[in-house]
Structure formats: C-alpha cells, structure tokens
Write an enzyme that holds these catalytic residues in place. Structure first.
Site, PDB file in Angstrom:
ATOM      1  N   ASP A 184     -28.781 -11.724 -10.910  1.00  0.00           N
ATOM      2  CA  ASP A 184     -28.298 -11.497 -12.279  1.00  0.00           C
ATOM      3  C   ASP A 184     -26.870 -11.982 -12.533  1.00  0.00           C
ATOM      4  OD1 ASP A 184     -27.111  -9.669 -10.624  1.00  0.00           O
ATOM      5  OD2 ASP A 184     -27.702  -7.877 -11.730  1.00  0.00           O
ATOM      6  N   HIS A 185     -26.043 -12.066 -11.489  1.00  0.00           N
ATOM      7  CA  HIS A 185     -24.627 -12.338 -11.725  1.00  0.00           C
ATOM      8  C   HIS A 185     -24.273 -13.827 -11.812  1.00  0.00           C
ATOM      9  CE1 HIS A 185     -24.025  -8.118 -10.990  1.00  0.00           C
ATOM     10  NE2 HIS A 185     -22.716  -8.219 -11.069  1.00  0.00           N
ATOM     11  N   ASP A 198     -23.111  -2.499  -5.977  1.00  0.00           N
ATOM     12  CA  ASP A 198     -22.540  -2.762  -7.292  1.00  0.00           C
ATOM     13  C   ASP A 198     -22.018  -1.433  -7.812  1.00  0.00           C
ATOM     14  OD1 ASP A 198     -22.743  -5.067  -9.597  1.00  0.00           O
ATOM     15  OD2 ASP A 198     -22.638  -3.034 -10.396  1.00  0.00           O
ATOM     16  N   ARG A 222     -16.556  -2.756 -18.768  1.00  0.00           N
ATOM     17  CA  ARG A 222     -15.302  -3.083 -18.105  1.00  0.00           C
ATOM     18  C   ARG A 222     -14.535  -4.092 -18.944  1.00  0.00           C
ATOM     19  NH1 ARG A 222     -16.788  -3.072 -11.980  1.00  0.00           N
ATOM     20  NH2 ARG A 222     -16.385  -0.842 -12.046  1.00  0.00           N
ATOM     21  N   SER A 251     -14.790  -3.055  -9.152  1.00  0.00           N
ATOM     22  CA  SER A 251     -16.001  -3.551  -8.505  1.00  0.00           C
ATOM     23  C   SER A 251     -16.171  -3.080  -7.071  1.00  0.00           C
ATOM     24  CB  SER A 251     -15.945  -5.076  -8.534  1.00  0.00           C
ATOM     25  OG  SER A 251     -16.724  -5.635  -7.527  1.00  0.00           O
ATOM     26  N   ARG A 262     -17.178  -5.247  -4.876  1.00  0.00           N
ATOM     27  CA  ARG A 262     -17.160  -6.492  -4.089  1.00  0.00           C
ATOM     28  C   ARG A 262     -16.290  -6.346  -2.847  1.00  0.00           C
ATOM     29  NH1 ARG A 262     -13.999  -9.273  -9.094  1.00  0.00           N
ATOM     30  NH2 ARG A 262     -15.769  -8.275 -10.087  1.00  0.00           N
TER      31      ARG A 262
END
Ligand code: MIC
Ligand code: SF4
Length: 748
Positions: free
Chosen positions: A98-99, A163, A451, A639, A641
């Site tokens: 999706d990203h 996520d 965000r 995030s 990440r």
C-alpha cells in the site's frame, strides 16, 4: 508447521474458551475482583502466567494471534526474519502493498506504474510470502489497516503490525499494536513478544454524537487534550454509554489515530455496532462467538461504575456537546473546535485559501465516511458548486472502492471534482507527485488523514497541513477556504448560496459490499520450490550484514554528531516520500538519515556546517568512529519505521540521548543495539555544546535500573558530568552486548 492465514472461528473459539480459566487465575493472582478490557486481553495472551504485571514498569511477554506488515516496513522485517533460520511463520501473517504507489493521475494508471517501478520489491515480498507461508495483498488491494479490519481483526484478539496505525483494529475490539520489523520477525519466528505493561487511560464517553460531529472529532479533541506524548506506554480504553453511538468503522478511526497520542494502543469494548460489521464482512460465526463470550470482551461492570479505581487516568467526553475539530499545522495536537478556527487563521496568518483537499486514507475511508461526504457534495452540486482546488480521494480498500462505485458515491465525488486515487497511502505518506505548488511556497492543505508533520505530504516544508473529519474536509474544500464554518456559515459561490444540512450516511452498504477481485494471493502450496532472490547489485534490496557486537569498553570521547532541537519525529530522522524506494536497502536509505532534523546549534535542517548529516556520519564511520546524537522531548514520535534506528546504527550511532522517547522508536533502537538513554535532569540537554566529545561510562556494570554517566568534554577541554537513565531490562542489555537482538537470537 503450517497455519491458515484467515482468522478462523475455531481459533477464535479456542481463545475465548481459554479466557475464563486464565482470567480467574489472574484475578486471584492480582487480587482484583474486576478487570478492564485491556487487562483481559493482555492477561489472556500472556506467554506464561507467572510474570510480574506492574503497570508502567514490568516488561511482559505475550503471544500475539497474528502479524500484519505493510510493504515499506515488511522489507526490513522479512530480511530479518529470513535470518532466523525458520522455514515457516509461526503465526498467521500478511503483507499489504500500500505504501509504494505514487499518486499522480488516478487509481488505474498509478497502480500500473507502481507495479512496474516497484516490481523488484513486490516480487521479493511475494516470494518471501510464498516461501514462508504468509498471505500477500497485491498493490491496489487496499491500505493495511482497512484490509485487516475487513478480514482479520476480531474482538479480544492480540495483533502486532509493522505500522504505527495498527491500533485501527481496536475499532473491532482487538488489541492491535504497532511495532518495528524486528519485533514482527521475532513473533513470526515463534518467540513471544515483549512490551512494557502499559498504564491505562479510561475514556468515558457520554451522550450521543449528532450533527456535524463525527468519530474523528473524538480523537482530534483528545489529541489536543493529551498531546502527542500523553499516551506513551499507555493503552486508551473507551467505555460508557456513548460507545454505542459510534459505528464500528468510526471506532476504528478513533483507535487508529490513538497513535497520534503515542499510545501503545487504543481499544473499544465489543458491542452491538460490531455485530453487523462482522456479518457484512462474512464473519457471522465470529460475531456469534463474540456475542456468546461477550463478558470477556468488555470491562467488568464495576469498572464503569468506579473507573478511577481501575484506570490510571480517566477522561470524560460528552459526545452531545463535542464540536467538530481541526488540528494542525505540523502536529496533530494543535487542536481547536471549528468555531474558533477562523479567528486563529487571521491571527496566525495561515493562508486561508486551500490549495488541496484530501479525503480517505487508512483513518477515514469507511462506507460511512464516504457516504456522509457525498451527502455534502450532492447539496453543493445541486447548486452548481464544485471544488475550486484539487480534491483527492484515497479509498481504503478495493472492497470500499468497488462498493462506492456501485452505489453511486464515486460518481458524485467525481462530479464535484475528485481525482480518485489508488487504494493506497498516496499523499498521506508523501507519495504525492504534486506539480501545482512550487516547493517553498507557503500554502494550506486540509485532509482527513492522521498525521501532518512538516514536509510529510508533499515534501514542501512550507505546506501547512491541517486535519479534520471527511465531512469538514468536504465542506471547507467546497468553500475553498479554511475559515468556512459549515455549522453556521452560508456558502456563497457564483451567485449561489447554500447552507449545508447536517451530513448523513449509512454506516454499512444496504446491498452488502460489492464483490470482485480484492487482490489477495495465498502462499504457495509447496514452498520448497520457491526461491527468494536478492540481486547483489540491486539499489532497492540488500541482504543484511550483522552489526558488530559491543567490544566491552565504555565509549570514550566520541563525537557528538548532532544535537537535534524541537520535534524530531521518525519523519525527521528517516523521511519517507521519495526515500520509500530504498526501504529494503540499508546502505542507500541511510543517505536520508536526519535530513529533516533541526540542528540545535545552527538552525540548519539536516545539515552540519552546510554538510548533510549522513555525509558527516559516513566520514566518522570511515574512521571507525562511533558517535552520539542528542535529542529533545518525545524523540522518534510517529512512524514504526525501524530505518530511523537502523540507519543510525549502520552509520555508527553508539547512543541516542534525549529528554524522552516515543515507545516504538525506543524499542527499535534497543533492538538494533543502540543505547537509548535519557537525561535524569532534562535541563542537562542545554549543557551539550557544539564540538563536544562525549563519553558514556559505566557500561561494564550496565544493568536494569542503574544509571549511566555521560561526560561532556567541551572544546575548551572543560568537562561536565551528566546522569543518564535507561529502561533496558536484562534481556535488552544482552541485545546491546550482542550488537543487536537479531545477533542474540542467532547466537542462541
Ligand atoms: C506513517 O503513517 O507514518 C507510516 C508511513 O504508515 C508509518 C510506517 C512507515 O514509515 O513505513 C507508520 O505509521 O508506522
Ligand atoms: Fe498509510 Fe497514511 Fe495510514 Fe500510514 S497513516 S498507513 S501512510 S494511510
């Protein structure tokens, strides 16, 4: 051992049936007569019942029911998992593409381009899924959190996801928690998952939502009240009579954006609004089971009677009086009710004219959201009013997309001026190919996303990004300006005048969701024939080399790389947008390290004396020098990440010393073998000077709860001693010593 990818009624029943006995034992152990919902779910997923369970201090080991990963974080998660030596994931796991889809012209073309441009990465992810038994959702299938809500989430379950908005599944009563890829890799490898036993915030919802107020406003209001660090190491649990006035997907909006409070997760109790959602998404049996075992899926009744006895903090919201809110710019906790917004726009000089309006994303793209927004659009269309600036719609899943196409909402949105984008993150994660505004031009955008950090959506630091409900975005978008208040203002455009009526829309499609190819691929039946190839020359994927173990000595007089000032989110440490293409290549992505952070000495963004931070770090690395970064409050917010921890580790970070950390990032640093340390006295941050050399002392006796010492050697050779705290437990100290958690796992 193979397992199904789906959440089967058998798995759910097994969990529910085991809860009665476990909860009785735990009530005895803790001496509590009544339990909150979060406690019930945590307790029924304990790896063993003999653990200390002190809120805010004990680390607990849990057994999640599932793992979800999105393409941008799955690459590192799976590269780590591949090193675990396991042949199959231990728990049902899925990957969602999706990203990586860039929003340019619209869904079909953009997805085609993405499939071509990202082919190497998608092939890698798909082959890993085939090899290790994971489910794979193709590009265009939808945004991870919507797809998980529609297919896998269930009341009372525990899930981790790579996520930060994984808590979206809390809308369906699941405890769903965002983590770094290393945590996901551990759980897929069959290890328990560790988390600090969270404190609990109880949010007592009273009254009933009405008019322009929607679920989004509950969380926007809370962001203003609790701030972006108010939820750190806490679970937000909703209760009270107002809960039932919010649809299941609306609840998902609220728990999704609990990530903006820094909360470990947020959760709603099982209620009658969840039943039709489970049924319409073809999980009738799970709905029946949840009804049968409902007592385990909500807090005990005494909790609602005396919440202050059970929660560490209680917040009350009267939904009947809650006004729609708008938050921003640059942080989701800059909140105000819409009635106060126009005056503030004037006072602060925000550009009133909108340059873009955006709805959808993982937070706000339910059938209800789109239907309500369409209701507003229709009234405008009847008067010939359309959007005067770009209007972008990101549906959350193919299922939603097909359904709004069938039921006519999409046609209305198109007529009012929408560009319907792929079912993907798109502009929310900076995958927005924007040509209408020149970089550096000050402008305002309004979205229903979650965000809004500086530079996030369109890489332009001068874009002011505001967030609101889809209803408010639609109305203000049609007005073309931020200062419009649809609750009281009339809109006058081209000789037409309109006073919008209160938005309405069905919560679920009357005819059920449309069916079609939803983009799911199950793993290969025979994984022995699958090979996972990583081209050594690839610029997008790189196999991981283990980090070096600690050499047993203190760090003495090593350089201060950067002192970061103010907000330093993961978007500042490891920006997304164009850098997303390197998420599977540690060396290449490290060229973005700290390029968004503010240098406390010079005010430069991402630079040290004119040189990009990663370049300076690489110079140290080439001389075998480790270095330190000093940061402010809530460092690493945002995030999940782990690149924001891996790149510093890769380029030589020994320690990151801050006033405070956000939860996921602190764990990510620890897992990669970096010392995540905090000042005992936050004002010591001010003592750190340009050109300092830093020593971190006491590492030989590094132990839980014991302070370390930092010595600053200033350029004039004077020294200052500073006390540092940490939250490492014994196991985590072993990660540091081994060089990373992965090294430790491999050594065992
Ligand atoms: C985000 O919303 O910031 C992201 C992009 O979804 C991240 C994950 C990532 O950086 O890949 C998140 O929320 O964890
Ligand atoms: Fe995607 Fe935005 Fe949701 Fe993150 S917050 S998962 S980028 S839509």
């Amino acid at each position: 051992m193979k397992n199904t990818i789906e959440t089967t009624p058998e798995q759910v029943e097994k969990l529910y049936a085991s809860m009665a006995d476990k909860l009785v034992q735990l009530k005895k152990k803790t001496g509590k007569k009544s339990l909150t919902l979060a406690e019930k779910i945590i307790f029924s997923h304990l790896d063993n019942l003999d653990q200390e369970l002190n809120r805010g201090s004990s680390f607990v080991l849990l057994r999640p029911d599932r793992v979800a990963m999105q393409d941008a974080t799955a690459q590192m998660a799976l590269l780590q998992f591949m090193q675990s030596g396991r042949s199959h994931t231990a728990v049902p796991s899925t990957v969602h593409c999706d990203h990586l889809i860039q929003a340019r012209v619209g869904a079909a073309k953009d997805t085609d381009v993405a499939v071509h441009v990202n082919q190497e990465v998608y092939d890698f992810l798909q082959s890993v899924c085939n090899k290790y038994g994971l489910g794979f959702w193709k590009p265009g299938a939808g945004i991870i959190h919507q797809v998980v809500l529609e297919n896998y989430a269930f009341p009372g379950g525990l899930m981790i996801g790579t996520d930060s908005h994984t808590p979206n599944a809390g809308g369906l009563g699941m405890l769903a928690i965002g983590v770094g890829g290393s945590d996901a890799s551990d759980v897929m490898a069959g290890l328990p998952w560790e988390v600090k036993m969270p404190k609990l915030i109880g949010v007592h919802l009273k009254g009933k939502m009405n008019g322009w107020t929607s679920a989004k406003d509950v969380i926007l209001y809370l962001c203003g009240l609790l701030t972006t660090k108010g939820g750190t190491d806490k679970i937000v649990e909703y209760f009270g009579p107002g809960v039932e006035s919010i649809s299941c997907t609306g609840k998902g909006t609220i728990t999704n954006m609990g990530a903006e409070l820094g909360a470990t997760t947020s959760v709603f109790p099982f209620d009658k609004r969840m039943v039709p959602y489970l049924k319409i998404t073809k999980r009738e049996k799970i709905a029946t089971l949840a009804e049968r075992y409902a007592e385990f899926l909500r807090a005990d009744s005494d909790v609602e009677k005396s919440p202050e006895k059970y929660y560490d903090q209680v917040v009350e919201i009267d939904l009947s009086k809650l006004e729609p809110h708008v938050v921003g710019p640059h942080s989701p906790d800059v909140a105000r009710p819409i009635s106060k917004f126009a005056a503030e726009i004037k006072e602060k000089g925000y550009p009133d004219k909108l340059s873009a309006a955006l709805i959808g994303s993982c937070t706000n793209s339910s059938y209800e959201d789109i239907s309500r927004a369409t209701h507003i659009a229709k009234e405008a269309l009847d008067k010939g009013i359309k959007m005067s600036q770009p209007f972008l719609v990101s549906p959350g899943s193919e299922q939603i997309h097909l359904t709004i196409k069938r039921d006519g909402q999409m046609a209305v949105l198109n007529s009012v001026g929408a560009t319907v984008l792929a079912n993907a993150c798109g502009p929310c994660i900076g995958q927005w190919k924007r040509d209408d505004i020149k970089e550096g031009t000050k402008n305002s955008i309004l979205s229903s996303f979650n965000r809004n950090f500086r530079g996030r959506n369109d890489s332009n630091p001068e874009t002011l990004s505001f967030l609101a409900s889809p209803d408010i975005v639609m109305a203000l978008g049609l007005a073309g300006r931020l200062s419009f208040n649809p609750l009281k203002d009339e809109l006058k455009v081209n000789g037409s005048t309109i006073k919008f009526s209160d938005p309405e829309g069905p919560e679920l499609p009357e005819k059920g969701y449309a069916t079609g190819d939803l983009g799911y691929l199950p793993p290969a039946e025979d994984s022995s024939k699958v090979t996972v190839a990583v081209n050594p020359k690839s610029e997008r994927l790189q196999l991981l080399e283990p980090f070096k173990p600690w050499d047993g000595a203190d760090f003495v007089k090593i350089p201060l790389l950067l002192k970061a000032k103010g907000k330093c989110t993961t978007d500042h440490i490891s920006p997304a947008g164009p850098w997303l293409r390197f998420r599977g290549h540690l060396d290449n992505i490290s060229n973005n390290m700290f390029v968004g952070a503010t240098n406390a000495f010079s005010g430069e963004i991402g630079k040290i004396n004119g040189k990009p931070v990663p370049e300076v770090a690489r110079e140290y690395k080439s001389k075998n020098l480790r270095w330190v970064v000093v940061g402010d409050e809530n460092y690493g917010e945002g995030s999940s990440r782990e690149h924001a921890a891996m790149s510093p580790r890769f380029l030589g970070a020994a320690a990151i010393v801050t006033k405070s950390f956000a939860r996921i990032h602190e764990t990510n640093l620890k897992k990669q073998g970096v010392l995540a340390l905090t000042f005992v006295n936050p004002t010591d941050y001010d003592k750190v000077k340009e050109g300092d050399k830093i020593s971190i002392l006491g590492l030989k006796n590094f132990s839980p709860g014991k302070e370390l010492e930092m010595v600053l050697t200033h350029e004039d050779n004077s020294e200052e001693k500073i006390r540092l705290k940490h939250s490492f437990n014994s196991e985590q100290i072993q990660w540091f010593k081994a060089g990373s958690a992965l090294n430790l796992m491999k050594n065992k």
